[in-house]
Design an enzyme around this catalytic site. Structure first.
Site, short mmCIF file in Angstrom:
data_model
loop_
_atom_site.label_atom_id
_atom_site.label_comp_id
_atom_site.label_asym_id
_atom_site.label_seq_id
_atom_site.Cartn_x
_atom_site.Cartn_y
_atom_site.Cartn_z
N GLU B 43 0.87 -1.19 0.00
CA GLU B 43 0.00 0.00 0.00
C GLU B 43 0.89 1.22 0.00
OE1 GLU B 43 -2.87 0.69 3.08
OE2 GLU B 43 -3.83 -1.24 2.70
N ASP B 54 -6.10 9.24 9.58
CA ASP B 54 -4.76 8.88 10.03
C ASP B 54 -4.38 9.43 11.39
OD1 ASP B 54 -3.57 7.15 8.08
OD2 ASP B 54 -3.78 8.82 6.67
#
Lengths: 404, 255
Positions: B43, B54
């Protein structure tokens, strides 16, 4: 595979949730999607629940102090020589701005959802203070996310929030202002979504927030429309409001949206000028994109990274704008113009010297636009302005700009 | 594509890293090393200014990567110079940078650069129609996420449109290492498989080592994503080797 995907996609919910044309939507992590659905359901049932409405109306009247006056600013009108300028006095609300209308409404909604913890973002601190106030009133635990830079420059409001029992969480990412505070509040909501409601302060964010905020702020337009009709026997020719995220503007615009004779004008923060990099004129200079869960005009670079905004007023210092305003702009129903820091200060001074009203720097942008608008009006035109907040909070910054 | 000399684990091992971090030109070395280690997918995070899903580690890396000058074009240019032998490449990006690049051009260029899939953490299935059909048109997969908060109705819809694998978020929260792996993931995995028996389910957010990877796969997961733990190692000198060693260790434990 192609065919399979397209078939399945056709089976997906066809309803396009919370769209204003191509704007709006729900661009958030999957974790939040069920909470948004739950919020939408609770909101839909609340606004049809006579008990909820009765409680909201009672607090609006006896706590916030509504209805606010629609005041004819005679001396300021005479200054321009024609037209009647009418001020919708949201600055007279409890806590000094329109933000409390939404904060009380959403805090009641949180109670209905059974959520005892509240989080909110704030820039200048007005929405933070309003939310802290609603939480003290309704016995809810309150945490306010605020950029560290704003914490520094808005000390009085930080202190007010703390007096009211809120925790103030300084956000130290990026530019440390409203954009980062909002991102951090959303992350906090992602993490605590089970027991927490997020009281978003402006008519932006993922669906259903733009609708919720509009609903609770529409009281501004509903009242002022009735007041105008009963006091002057006609609708105004112009309705003006300053616009950062756009909650006070959508609040006054929305009830006039079908009155096509009424020109709706949003006044953006032009900062140091829209041909510099220091402004917050999202609708004038931005491009459609996604920030904080919604598709709307945005200040962004060629690669889709969000740019920093600038304005003398912390409440308009935001690179995005509520999605309905993007729609109103594209359809031409509303027009949006930038007013620079300097023009806003001229508006501020005019209102103070002619009417004895110290307006918030945000609202002063709408006043500043009068210098452009009034020469074009006819003698009996009514020009209504949403005076969204009072200026006491801006005294420290004003003392740097005004030679008094 | 598969090099037969490298033994594939039965479980999928998927490292995440932020492109252009710690230095702008770090991207290729990291991919080559992970590919060499025989991970199944890599990824590749495209840094964004407002990464809502995040935690602090990846936010910090994103911030640095942006300062280093990473952008979508630069990333594709870096990727197109690499020939991966074992791993498929997944572009991990928030939606706005993709929209700004232009979705049609994006799927074309990502495919041409050697990409296999795209994962967009702020694009729920309701909003995914355009990108999903564009991905299909060039043979890319769009990876969807399921969270512990996802309702059964949502799990069903996501399971039905998913291909390749589903990314199950292990915690109600943002990315970042956690002490323990949640214990009710097994129920969600079973639900997903009841709606789509073919689909693989990998677990991410909060997996940082072999122990947690095992805890995840023992609940029925088909693999794990290691993100923040990798990014943290990459920040240090010699970090690529350390991160690769961590992946090899996890791979061994999953055999």
């Amino acid at each position: 595979m192609n065919q399979m995907n397209s078939q399945i996609i056709n089976k997906l919910d066809n309803q396009i949730k919370g769209r204003f044309g191509k704007f709006g939507g729900q661009f958030v992590p999957e974790t939040l999607m069920p909470a948004l659905a739950e919020l939408e359901l609770a909101f839909d049932s609340a606004i049809q629940d006579p008990l909820f409405i009765a409680e909201l109306n009672d607090l609006s009247k006896n706590y916030i102090g509504r209805p606010t006056p629609l005041y004819y600013a005679k001396r300021m009108s005479q200054f321009f020589g024609k037209g009647k300028i009418l001020l919708k006095r949201e600055d007279l609300n409890h806590t000094g701005a329109h933000k409390i209308n939404n904060a009380i409404g959403q805090a009641l909604l949180a109670k209905k959802l059974g959520k005892k913890k509240i989080i909110a973002e704030t820039g200048a601190g007005q929405h933070g203070v309003a939310t802290a106030t609603a939480c003290a009133l309704l016995d809810l635990d309150c945490t306010i996310y605020m950029g560290a830079k704003d914490v520094e420059r808005q000390q009085p409001n930080v202190f007010r929030m703390k007096i009211l029992g809120a925790k103030v969480h300084p956000v130290t990412n990026g530019e440390q202002t409203l954009k980062e505070a909002t991102s951090e509040a959303i992350r906090a909501w992602v993490t605590n979504v089970d027991d927490t409601h997020y009281i978003l302060g402006t008519a932006s964010g993922p669906h259903p927030f733009p609708l919720i905020v509009r609903e609770f702020q529409s009281v501004i337009g509903i009242e002022s429309r009735e007041q105008c009709l009963s006091d002057y026997g006609k609708l105004p020719e112009y309705v003006l409001a300053c616009i950062g995220g756009g909650s006070n503007a959508i609040g006054i615009f929305h009830p006039f949206k079908d009155d096509l004779s009424v020109k709706l004008i949003g006044v953006e923060a032009g900062g140091l000028g829209i041909n510099t990099e220091k402004h917050a004129s999202t609708l004038t200079k931005g491009k459609p994109g996604i920030l904080h869960g919604t598709m709307s005009y945005l200040l962004q670079d060629d690669f889709g990274r969000i740019q920093e905004a600038h304005s003398i007023s912390a409440g308009m210092d935001y690179p995005g704008v509520g999605p309905e305003h993007s729609f109103l702009k594209d359809t031409g129903r509303a027009e949006y113009y930038p007013i620079t820091d300097q023009q806003a200060l001229e508006g501020f001074k005019l209102l103070a010297s002619h009417e004895g009203i110290i307006a918030a720097l945000e609202s002063s942008h709408a006043i500043g636009y009068l210098f452009d608008l009034m020469p074009k009006t006819k003698a009996d035109d009514l020009v209504m302005i949403n005076l969204s907040g009072r200026g006491d909070k801006d005294i420290p910054i004003l003392s740097q700009y005004l030679n008094i | 594509m598969t090099d037969k000399n490298i033994t594939k684990t039965k479980k999928l091992l998927i490292p995440f890293f932020t492109a252009g971090f710690p230095a702008l030109d770090s991207t290729t070395g990291i991919i080559e090393s992970f590919d060499e280690a025989g991970v199944d997918y890599i990824e590749i995070g495209l840094a964004h200014s407002d990464a809502l899903a995040d935690g602090p580690v990846i936010q910090k890396a994103s911030h640095q990567a942006l300062l280093n000058g990473i952008n979508t074009s630069k990333l594709f240019e870096q990727i197109s110079k690499i020939k991966v032998k074992n791993s498929k490449l997944i572009l991990f990006s928030y939606y706005n940078p993709l929209l700004a690049y232009g979705l049609e051009k994006l799927v074309r260029d990502w495919k041409a650069a050697g990409g296999s899939a795209i994962l967009v953490p702020d694009l729920p299935y309701e909003e995914s129609e355009e990108l999903l059909s564009l991905c299909s048109s060039v043979g890319l997969k769009l990876i969807f996420l399921i969270a512990p908060t996802s309702t059964e109705e949502r799990i069903k819809k996501i399971a039905e449109i998913s291909e390749e694998f589903i990314y199950l978020v292990s915690v109600t929260g943002v990315t970042g290492a956690r002490d323990k792996v949640s214990e009710n993931l097994g129920t969600i995995i079973q639900k997903i498989k009841s709606f789509n028996p073919e689909i693989k389910v990998v677990i991410g957010f909060g997996i940082s080592g072999a122990e947690q990877a095992l805890a995840a796969t023992s609940q029925g997961a088909d693999g794990v994503v290691i993100g923040s733990a990798i990014v943290k190692l990459l920040e240090q000198k010699g970090g690529v080797q350390e991160a690769t060693d961590l992946l090899l260790e996890i791979k061994k434990s999953l055999l």
